[in-house]
Scaffold this active site. Structure first.
Site, PDB file in Angstrom:
ATOM      1  CG  ASP A 111      -1.786  -1.161   1.327  1.00 28.51           C
ATOM      2  OD1 ASP A 111      -2.395  -1.481   0.311  1.00 28.51           O
ATOM      3  OD2 ASP A 111      -1.860  -1.770   2.396  1.00 28.51           O
TER       4      ASP A 111
ATOM      5  CB  SER B 154       0.911   6.147   2.919  1.00 31.95           C
ATOM      6  OG  SER B 154      -0.302   5.558   3.296  1.00 31.95           O
ATOM      7  NE  ARG B 155       0.210   2.004  -3.848  1.00 34.59           N
ATOM      8  CZ  ARG B 155       1.502   2.052  -4.161  1.00 34.59           C
ATOM      9  NH1 ARG B 155       2.009   3.130  -4.711  1.00 34.59           N
ATOM     10  NH2 ARG B 155       2.297   1.041  -3.921  1.00 34.59           N
ATOM     11  CB  VAL B 156      -3.736   3.802   3.474  1.00 35.45           C
ATOM     12  CG1 VAL B 156      -4.874   3.971   4.452  1.00 35.45           C
ATOM     13  CG2 VAL B 156      -3.579   2.343   3.108  1.00 35.45           C
TER      14      VAL B 156
END
Ligand SMILES: Nc1ncnc2c1ncn2[C@@H]1O[C@H](COP(=O)(O)OP(=O)(O)O)[C@@H](O)[C@H]1O
Ligand SMILES: [Mg+2]
Length: 512
Positions: free
Chosen positions: A322, A347-349
């Site tokens: 992620d 951070s793809r979150v």
């Protein structure tokens, strides 16, 4: 799996050996991941088969295997003991104690290659895993259940990211697992000492397959770590696992595959290395409330060579996690530690998992920091005077750079981070020199605890910037900055010289 226990065993014969692989003939039935016993405690696991023979990876060899030896297969998959009592222990991937503290007490056994939780039982990530590393918590927030790759050259602080995060989980209820793969004993000893010094063993487990362990154990270590974590996951607990590191795991799997005679692909890695890692990475999860709401968070580490992000295994891992934390050796060399490259880390979150207060305060920081790095580069080329505006920007950039620095083993609580970023946002640090900014941060927690402990509690409870909190912070920080400034003329200033960096300050940073 364990419910379909068949009642018979089969006996095969060892036909040939090649390194850690044994070829066995005579099994009528066999499945991948099945346990094979060779007598005298020597065990192996089936990793492949064809019409004639089964290929068995030796996991533990107590007695040399010879051709013609008997191999006994009962239809049982490879399972690992797990349990509460594992906390505080150092164990091998076979769940054998490595710390000399006596046998491990197991609660039950879990398969090491289970299916990962399906999407329907998961929920979106929303809770912060507090790493205590300012640059991470502010700009690359990590949530429970997230998979965040830590990548960087040798000796750029990768392991430190994992250990600092573990240090910060004291009193948070998060159970930490440090999974060492292919590490020399001396490196493990350092980690063990660190854990002892900071009482991390109260909530941590170390699973280690050292450099001298058989390849079979190094291959299994991360799977066993996941199974041990899943035991706690199903009790609704939050678990953090640091894998140190996947590069060694991939090497070890390559070695095994080449011995098995599988066709080598790119960089001689077998074709299924992507599948292998992605299947494991899927075991990180955040379960929904009906299933206890537990989570497993992963920090896989991968070592790269000379900053080459596009190498085979690292780029695979980037695509299945992620987000990644990229550590740059040039920043590390400059003394910017943690040497996190904000341009390449992500951070793809995203900020969903952040405290609202930190989200509001740190939102513009990434851009400001990247602009500052650019400005600094240009201003070094320019020889004549800078405009006041540029000087102001350079000064703020230098303060921000100092804020993003952090020593090893010194996690900063979130409430203190809120105060630091608040002070920076409201330009309350502008009168301080860089060494004073450092002192400001180091003593802020103690100062706040002595002057206004309720404020710290309130920030942690509310997690957002309410007028009452802002007022409290403005007062406290104002007082504190005055206090620091008042120390300037006193002899105590000498003490502050200790904090001055050996590195020359960036151009214009010290000027006012
Ligand atoms: N934030 C930091 N501040 C000071 N020293 C650090 C920091 N991070 C790492 N180091 C030091 O840098 C060295 C390499 O760190 P380590 O985490 O072992 O790197 P890697 O795992 O990438 O090889 C260690 O000696 C460690 O003490
Ligand atoms: Mg390391």
């Amino acid at each position: 799996m364990s419910s379909i226990k068949l009642q018979y065993t089969e006996v095969g014969t060892v036909k040939a050996m090649r390194g850690c692989i044994v070829f066995v003939r005579g099994f009528k039935n066999c499945i991948n991941g099945q346990l094979i016993k060779f007598g005298y405690g020597t065990i192996g696991m089936i990793v492949g088969f064809n019409e004639q023979e089964a290929q068995v990876l030796i996991i533990k060899e107590t007695d040399k295997i010879k051709t013609g030896d008997k191999a006994i297969a009962s239809i049982e998959p490879f399972e690992t003991p797990v349990g509460e009592k594992f906390i505080g222990r150092i164990l091998s991937p076979l769940a054998e104690p490595l710390d000399g503290l006596g046998p491990l007490e197991e609660a039950k056994r879990l398969p090491i290659f289970p299916e990962s939780p399906p999407i329907l039982v998961r929920q979106p990530l929303k809770k912060t895993l507090e790493t205590g590393i300012k640059v991470l918590d502010a700009m690359i927030p990590i949530g429970f259940g997230q998979r965040e790759l830590v990548m960087g050259d040798k000796s750029t602080g990768k392991t430190t990211f994992v250990t600092d995060t573990i240090l910060n989980q004291k009193n948070t209820g998060v159970i930490c697992i440090y999974c060492a793969i292919g590490k020399p004993r001396s490196a493990l000893a350092k980690i063990v000492q660190l854990f002892k010094d900071h009482e991390c063993f109260k909530y941590s487990i170390i699973i280690s397959a050292g450099a001298s362990a058989p390849p079979g154990q190094q291959y299994l270590a991360p799977y066993v770590a996941c199974s041990v974590a899943e035991y706690f996951l199903h009790q609704g607990k939050n678990v953090f696992i640091g894998f140190d590191d996947f590069t060694k795991h991939a090497w070890c799997y390559r070695e095994i595959s080449l011995l098995l005679g599988r066709p080598p692909g790119r960089d001689s890695y077998p074709g299924d290395i992507f599948y292998l890692h992605s299947k494991m990475i899927e075991r990180a999860c955040y379960l929904d409330e009906k299933r206890g709401g537990g989570s497993i968070t992963f920090f896989p580490i991968v070592e790269i060579l000379e900053g080459d992000l596009t190498a085979f295994v690292p780029s695979n891992l980037v695509s299945m996690t992620d987000g990644q934390i990229y550590l740059s050796s040039s920043l590390f060399g400059e003394g910017q530690k943690p040497a996190l490259d904000l341009g390449l880390s992500v951070s793809r979150v995203g900020s969903k998992v952040q405290w609202s207060a930190i989200k509001n305060l740190s939102g513009p920081l990434r851009l400001e920091y990247l602009q500052y790095r650019e400005l600094l580069r240009i201003s070094k080329l320019k020889t004549s005077g800078h405009s006041d505006e540029t000087l102001e920007k350079l000064k703020r950039g230098a303060i921000l750079t100092e804020i993003l620095r952090q020593d090893k083993d010194k996690p900063v609580p979130q409430e203190v981070q809120v105060m630091i970023f608040y002070a920076f946002n409201k330009k309350m640090m502008n009168d301080l020199t860089i060494p004073e900014v450092r002192v400001f941060q180091e003593e802020l927690f103690e100062y706040a605890k002595s002057k206004n402990p309720d404020l710290l509690k309130l920030i942690r409870e509310k997690r957002k910037l309410e007028p009452e909190i802002e007022k409290g912070m403005t007062e406290l920080i104002g007082m504190y900055v005055k206090d620091i400034l008042s120390r300037r003329e006193k002899p105590a200033v000498d003490k502050m010289d200790d904090y001055v960096d050996e590195k020359p300050e960036p151009a214009g940073a010290g000027k006012k």
